[in-house]
Design a protein around this motif. Structure first.
Motif, PDB file in Angstrom:
ATOM      1  N   HIS A 267      12.456 -44.994  68.577  1.00 32.46           N
ATOM      2  CA  HIS A 267      11.863 -44.622  67.223  1.00 32.46           C
ATOM      3  C   HIS A 267      10.341 -45.354  67.580  1.00 32.46           C
ATOM      4  CE1 HIS A 267      16.005 -44.013  65.727  1.00 32.46           C
ATOM      5  NE2 HIS A 267      15.376 -43.218  64.960  1.00 32.46           N
ATOM      6  N   GLY A 268       9.958 -45.687  68.684  1.00 37.32           N
ATOM      7  CA  GLY A 268       8.726 -46.251  68.772  1.00 37.32           C
ATOM      8  C   GLY A 268       8.251 -47.528  68.096  1.00 37.32           C
ATOM      9  N   GLU A 269       9.328 -48.329  67.706  1.00 38.72           N
ATOM     10  CA  GLU A 269       9.114 -49.448  67.052  1.00 38.72           C
ATOM     11  C   GLU A 269       9.208 -50.852  67.569  1.00 38.72           C
ATOM     12  OE1 GLU A 269      11.521 -49.202  63.542  1.00 38.72           O
ATOM     13  OE2 GLU A 269      10.470 -47.322  62.784  1.00 38.72           O
ATOM     14  N   VAL A 270       9.229 -50.708  69.047  1.00 43.93           N
ATOM     15  CA  VAL A 270       9.216 -52.037  69.856  1.00 43.93           C
ATOM     16  C   VAL A 270       8.084 -52.902  69.579  1.00 43.93           C
ATOM     17  CG1 VAL A 270       9.404 -53.001  72.072  1.00 43.93           C
ATOM     18  CG2 VAL A 270      10.955 -51.204  71.359  1.00 43.93           C
ATOM     19  N   PRO A 271       6.832 -52.310  69.479  1.00 36.77           N
ATOM     20  CA  PRO A 271       5.683 -53.031  69.255  1.00 36.77           C
ATOM     21  C   PRO A 271       5.593 -53.842  68.014  1.00 36.77           C
ATOM     22  CG  PRO A 271       5.036 -50.817  70.451  1.00 36.77           C
ATOM     23  CD  PRO A 271       6.567 -51.074  69.851  1.00 36.77           C
ATOM     24  N   VAL A 272       6.162 -53.433  66.869  1.00 35.73           N
ATOM     25  CA  VAL A 272       6.533 -53.752  65.591  1.00 35.73           C
ATOM     26  C   VAL A 272       7.248 -55.319  65.676  1.00 35.73           C
ATOM     27  CG1 VAL A 272       7.151 -53.628  63.163  1.00 35.73           C
ATOM     28  CG2 VAL A 272       6.138 -51.610  64.311  1.00 35.73           C
ATOM     29  N   TYR A 273       8.402 -54.907  66.507  1.00 32.22           N
ATOM     30  CA  TYR A 273       9.386 -55.972  66.518  1.00 32.22           C
ATOM     31  C   TYR A 273       8.994 -57.174  67.248  1.00 32.22           C
ATOM     32  CZ  TYR A 273      13.544 -58.268  68.813  1.00 32.22           C
ATOM     33  OH  TYR A 273      14.577 -59.376  68.884  1.00 32.22           O
ATOM     34  N   PHE A 274       8.040 -56.838  68.336  1.00 28.46           N
ATOM     35  CA  PHE A 274       7.360 -58.266  69.184  1.00 28.46           C
ATOM     36  C   PHE A 274       6.394 -58.811  68.528  1.00 28.46           C
ATOM     37  CE2 PHE A 274       9.622 -56.316  72.733  1.00 28.46           C
ATOM     38  CZ  PHE A 274      10.241 -57.359  73.333  1.00 28.46           C
ATOM     39  N   ALA A 275       5.448 -58.006  67.687  1.00 29.26           N
ATOM     40  CA  ALA A 275       4.558 -58.477  67.091  1.00 29.26           C
ATOM     41  C   ALA A 275       4.849 -59.322  65.737  1.00 29.26           C
ATOM     42  CB  ALA A 275       3.560 -57.320  66.469  1.00 29.26           C
ATOM     43  N   THR A 276       6.089 -59.017  65.162  1.00 30.18           N
ATOM     44  CA  THR A 276       6.494 -59.685  64.260  1.00 30.18           C
ATOM     45  C   THR A 276       7.135 -61.103  64.649  1.00 30.18           C
ATOM     46  OG1 THR A 276       7.210 -57.838  63.102  1.00 30.18           O
ATOM     47  CG2 THR A 276       8.165 -59.885  62.041  1.00 30.18           C
ATOM     48  N   MET A 277       7.880 -61.065  65.904  1.00 30.68           N
ATOM     49  CA  MET A 277       8.442 -62.137  66.568  1.00 30.68           C
ATOM     50  C   MET A 277       7.453 -63.097  67.014  1.00 30.68           C
ATOM     51  SD  MET A 277      11.080 -62.414  69.712  1.00 30.68           S
ATOM     52  CE  MET A 277       9.727 -61.588  71.090  1.00 30.68           C
ATOM     53  N   ALA A 278       6.394 -62.652  67.656  1.00 26.51           N
ATOM     54  CA  ALA A 278       5.288 -63.226  68.092  1.00 26.51           C
ATOM     55  C   ALA A 278       4.316 -63.956  66.880  1.00 26.51           C
ATOM     56  CB  ALA A 278       4.391 -62.658  68.969  1.00 26.51           C
ATOM     57  N   GLY A 279       4.198 -63.445  65.773  1.00 26.55           N
ATOM     58  CA  GLY A 279       3.498 -63.817  64.334  1.00 26.55           C
ATOM     59  C   GLY A 279       4.388 -65.018  63.967  1.00 26.55           C
ATOM     60  N   VAL A 280       5.412 -64.955  63.900  1.00 26.66           N
ATOM     61  CA  VAL A 280       6.504 -65.992  63.305  1.00 26.66           C
ATOM     62  C   VAL A 280       6.288 -67.102  64.256  1.00 26.66           C
ATOM     63  CG1 VAL A 280       8.926 -66.669  62.726  1.00 26.66           C
ATOM     64  CG2 VAL A 280       7.996 -64.437  62.164  1.00 26.66           C
ATOM     65  N   VAL A 281       6.511 -67.134  65.446  1.00 28.31           N
ATOM     66  CA  VAL A 281       6.328 -68.231  66.614  1.00 28.31           C
ATOM     67  C   VAL A 281       5.226 -68.663  66.535  1.00 28.31           C
ATOM     68  CG1 VAL A 281       6.692 -68.873  68.887  1.00 28.31           C
ATOM     69  CG2 VAL A 281       8.344 -67.272  67.802  1.00 28.31           C
ATOM     70  N   LEU A 282       3.948 -67.925  66.492  1.00 27.81           N
ATOM     71  CA  LEU A 282       2.709 -68.373  66.853  1.00 27.81           C
ATOM     72  C   LEU A 282       1.774 -68.768  65.566  1.00 27.81           C
ATOM     73  CD1 LEU A 282       1.449 -66.201  69.718  1.00 27.81           C
ATOM     74  CD2 LEU A 282       2.687 -68.839  69.766  1.00 27.81           C
ATOM     75  N   LEU A 283       2.247 -68.274  64.426  1.00 28.94           N
ATOM     76  CA  LEU A 283       1.371 -68.492  63.115  1.00 28.94           C
ATOM     77  C   LEU A 283       2.168 -68.962  61.943  1.00 28.94           C
ATOM     78  CD1 LEU A 283      -0.639 -64.799  63.223  1.00 28.94           C
ATOM     79  CD2 LEU A 283      -1.188 -66.919  64.225  1.00 28.94           C
ATOM     80  N   GLY A 284       3.627 -68.483  61.987  1.00 30.87           N
ATOM     81  CA  GLY A 284       4.456 -69.065  60.816  1.00 30.87           C
ATOM     82  C   GLY A 284       5.121 -67.682  60.291  1.00 30.87           C
ATOM     83  N   LEU A 285       5.954 -68.114  59.473  1.00 28.64           N
ATOM     84  CA  LEU A 285       7.039 -67.218  58.796  1.00 28.64           C
ATOM     85  C   LEU A 285       6.244 -66.100  58.010  1.00 28.64           C
ATOM     86  CD1 LEU A 285       9.672 -65.543  58.793  1.00 28.64           C
ATOM     87  CD2 LEU A 285      10.273 -67.571  56.952  1.00 28.64           C
TER      88      LEU A 285
END
Length: 762
Positions: A368-386
């Motif tokens: 469904h072309g949603e892999v970028p959303v998955y990785f962006a959310t994961m990276a945001g939680v790790v690097l910026l916060g929940l």
């Protein structure tokens, strides 16, 4: 009217027996799994260890009794540990309990107003990416504990400090951690009877016993301060904006995780769907109680819910009893918890954190072309916060959805007959106008244009662009024929009618079922068939028409069934080109498992010549696919039956066909016994019999053949056994080609099903 006390008593006894047989064992399995996980989540959150047990007991009893999902297990969730840890750092533990209580009140309010379905609007890619990011943060933080150090405030700091921490490894702590992870990994490879004990509990027992017997220097859990007595929550001190944000964050994250868990569990169990509004309200009550008692936030947890389902749970009593077991354990056996090394719980959390980054979900998201959303959310939680990571994922998901909604497909190409075909698909808004205009102006002036609008919405800007081009093209001597596959957006706008921005379900292309010779457009062929058969180009043109018209309509259904077929019928019919199974049964993809051969014959069990093709299909349909009906469908004017009547003369020069038609000898014998061939004065007139329907000898033989093939099916042991058990039904159909009518053979007239649509003949 009196009450049937006997039936009520029998129902109560039956329900009690089911609880004792299924729910009681399942509750013990989930209890053994929940204790170590609840302690681990409490440690990861920086809360008192007892808070995890309080939340687990409350989630089991309160949410289990009041919830709308029968087998969901609620308790402290690892996905909320980062939020709780941040709240404890900012407001303190007692204030965090009050925030949990207020979040529960908000969940209860939302459930009362029945807005649970609206909370599921969050993209699963964001939720899974958030959980993956939380898992990485937990794993990085707890890795320092296993190495004998202290977790830092952020994942980036934990990553930076990791090399120095590895350089100063403390031996006993590392030994306990490696032992715990080793047991977790190897436990599933043991015999099934040993795996009754959940892997997390086994890992903690083994590591605790080993550390105690070996005298290792490890840190033990301390429950003395958390079990002294109840302490009331206090109001958080600080900016009220931050407090409101904290309440909203806990309520929404816990609520969404609980609802997604409930939906996932309901898909895996037999029975009706759960009540999501009731489940959300129950989660609210559980959080109110847990916050008041000094427990962690409560949410539905997929690991424990899945374990509950696999253990055989049938009702909510499994969740309730598991909560009671935790309560008894916390009150009576709490001293055993003090033997657990903190490093073992940290290793358990590392294992859980890594498992939360489930890359297997990427397979579904990729389609469904949603892999970028998955990785962006994961990276945001790790690097910026929940909160920042979730907002980043939601923003990217919204942009992705907007891009898909405004995506326009425009293709213009010339056809061999000099016409031009233009396909416009998608949602036509002002954002797509530049591309539409650019592609339309590639069409040469003065030509005839077939414009297909496969759209689900058209705003005024898009209509003006298409309409202006059409007028300009027609003023230049050309013509434009517009065909709208969905609702007539263009026609309505051109007539001045009000256009409502509502997507309507697509309708199938008109006259798709006609033969090529009777259709207009690129796949039509001349009706005079004096020359050779149609060239392969017509098949290719038909494939192009499928891609252009039908594929967009059926793609969602085919995508859903791409990995597995689940037909309900095995349909055995003739290879005759005039018999189209999906047409005469109004069925679609995935409904019929079809076998076609000359004469719709089913060789008898053990007959000669041997035929494995039909038998293999029957075996696969009944054994692997579990079809519930086998249908044999014959038709009027069957050439195979005409060959049987002709004594095999028609198969002269076709040796394979002659051998195959031997399987019709029983049909011919049955026909001879029933009606005889005495009425025929010769066989040279059989050509005329193929054109007519009704009561001629060929028509009767075609019907007799269907009945005989049903009897041939009963000679197959597996088919006969399934029929006797009532798990399989055999049906005979007869298609009268000239009348375009389907008859059911071998059954008495019925007043039950479709008497006006399907003729029944004994």
């Amino acid at each position: 009217m009196g009450t049937d006390t006997k039936s009520n008593q029998a129902l109560t006894k039956s329900a009690l027996a089911s609880v004792l047989r299924h729910d009681l064992p399942a509750s013990l399995v989930v209890f053994l799994l929940a204790v170590p996980l609840s302690l681990g989540v409490a440690v990861a959150s920086g809360a008192p260890p007892a808070a995890g047990l309080i939340a687990a007991a409350t989630g089991g009893v309160v949410a289990g009794l009041l919830g709308g999902s029968a087998v969901q297990i609620s308790g402290p969730a690892a996905g909320l540990s980062l939020v709780v840890a941040e709240l404890i750092a900012v407001y303190g533990w007692r204030a965090t309990c009050l925030i949990t209580l207020l979040a529960g009140g908000l969940q209860l309010l939302l459930g009362t107003f029945r807005v649970a379905r609206a909370m599921l609007v969050v993209s699963p890619a964001v939720v899974h990416g958030m959980l993956a990011g939380i898992g990485l943060v937990i794993a990085l933080g707890q890795l320092h504990v296993v190495l004998g150090g202290t977790p830092q405030r952020s994942a980036v700091e934990n990553l930076v400090e990791l090399p120095g921490q590895v350089a100063t490894i403390h031996g006993h702590a590392v030994f306990v951690g490696l032992l715990t992870v080793g047991v977790m990994i190897g436990w599933n490879r043991l015999p099934r009877r040993l795996r009754v004990v959940p892997a997390p509990l086994a890992a903690l027992v083994v590591s605790s016993a080993t550390a105690l017997l070996a005298g290792w220097d490890v840190t033990r859990l301390d429950l003395s301060s958390s079990l002294v007595g109840w302490v009331a929550p206090v109001w958080p001190r600080g900016d009220w904006h931050g407090i409101i944000e904290a309440v909203l964050l806990v309520a929404l994250l816990a609520g969404v995780e609980s609802l997604l868990c409930a939906v996932a569990v309901d898909k895996r169990r037999d029975g009706g769907r759960g009540d999501l509004d009731r489940e959300l309200a129950a989660q609210g009550v559980a959080n109110i109680v847990s916050g008041a008692l000094g427990g962690l936030p409560v949410a539905g947890v997929i690991v424990r819910s899945t374990a509950n389902l696999r253990a055989g749970a049938r009702s909510r009593w499994s969740a309730v009893m598991h909560g009671l077991w935790i309560l008894v354990f916390a009150l009576c056996l709490w001293q055993a918890i003090t033997l657990i090394p903190v490093e073992a719980l940290a290793a358990l959390l590392i294992f859980i954190g890594v498992r939360m980054t489930d890359l297997g979900r990427l397979r579904g998201l990729h389609g469904h072309g949603e892999v970028p959303v998955y990785f962006a959310t994961m990276a945001g939680v790790v690097l910026l916060g929940l909160p920042e990571g979730v907002l980043l994922g939601l923003g990217l998901a919204a942009l992705s959805a907007l891009r898909r909604l405004t995506r326009v497909t425009v293709r213009a190409r010339p056809e061999p007959d000099g016409r031009w075909h233009v396909l416009v698909g998608g949602s036509l808004t002002f954002l797509g106008v530049p591309r539409i205009v650019a592609e339309l102006h590639t069409v040469p002036p003065g030509v005839t244009v077939d414009l297909d609008l496969n759209i689900d919405f058209m705003d005024n800007a898009a209509f003006e662009a298409v309409h202006a081009w059409r007028q300009e093209h027609e003023r230049g001597g050309g013509s434009v024929d517009i065909d709208e596959l969905h609702d007539e957006w263009y026609a309505m706008a051109a007539s001045g009618a009000r256009v409502f921005p509502v997507k309507s379900p697509p309708r199938a292309p008109e006259r798709w079922w006609l033969p090529w010779a009777h259709r207009r457009g690129p796949v039509a062929v001349p009706s005079e068939r004096a020359g050779p058969p149609p060239a392969p180009d017509h098949l290719l043109a038909g494939a192009r028409e499928f891609h252009r018209r039908t594929a967009p309509l059926v793609r969602p259904f085919l995508h859903a069934m791409a990995r597995r077929q689940d037909p309900s019928h095995l349909f055995i019919t003739c290879a005759d080109s005039r018999v189209v199974p999906n047409l005469i049964t109004a069925s679609g993809p995935g409904d019929l498992f079809t076998v076609r051969n000359i004469g719709n014959l089913v060789p008898r069990w053990g007959s000669a010549p041997r035929d494995d093709s039909v038998m293999a299909a029957i075996e696969y349909a009944t054994g692997a696919l579990g079809v519930r009906t086998i249908t044999v469908c014959g038709h009027s004017g069957c050439g195979a039956m005409a060959a049987l009547l002709a004594g095999g003369d028609r198969a002269a020069g076709l040796p394979s066909l002659g051998r195959w038609l031997r399987h019709g000898d029983h049909t011919l014998a049955r026909f001879d016994a029933d009606s005889g061939l005495e009425g025929l004065e010769g066989l040279e007139g059989l050509e005329g019999l193929e054109e007519g329907g009704g009561t001629g000898p060929l028509d009767r033989l075609c019907r007799t053949n269907v009945i005989q093939q049903l009897e041939n099916l009963r000679t197959i042991p597996r088919v006969d056994e399934l029929v006797r058990q009532g798990r399989l039904e055999l049906v005979g159909l007869y298609f009268d080609i000239s009348a375009a009518r389907v008859h059911v053979l071998g059954q008495p007239p019925s007043t039950g099903s479709l008497p006006d649509l399907v003729d029944r003949h004994p």
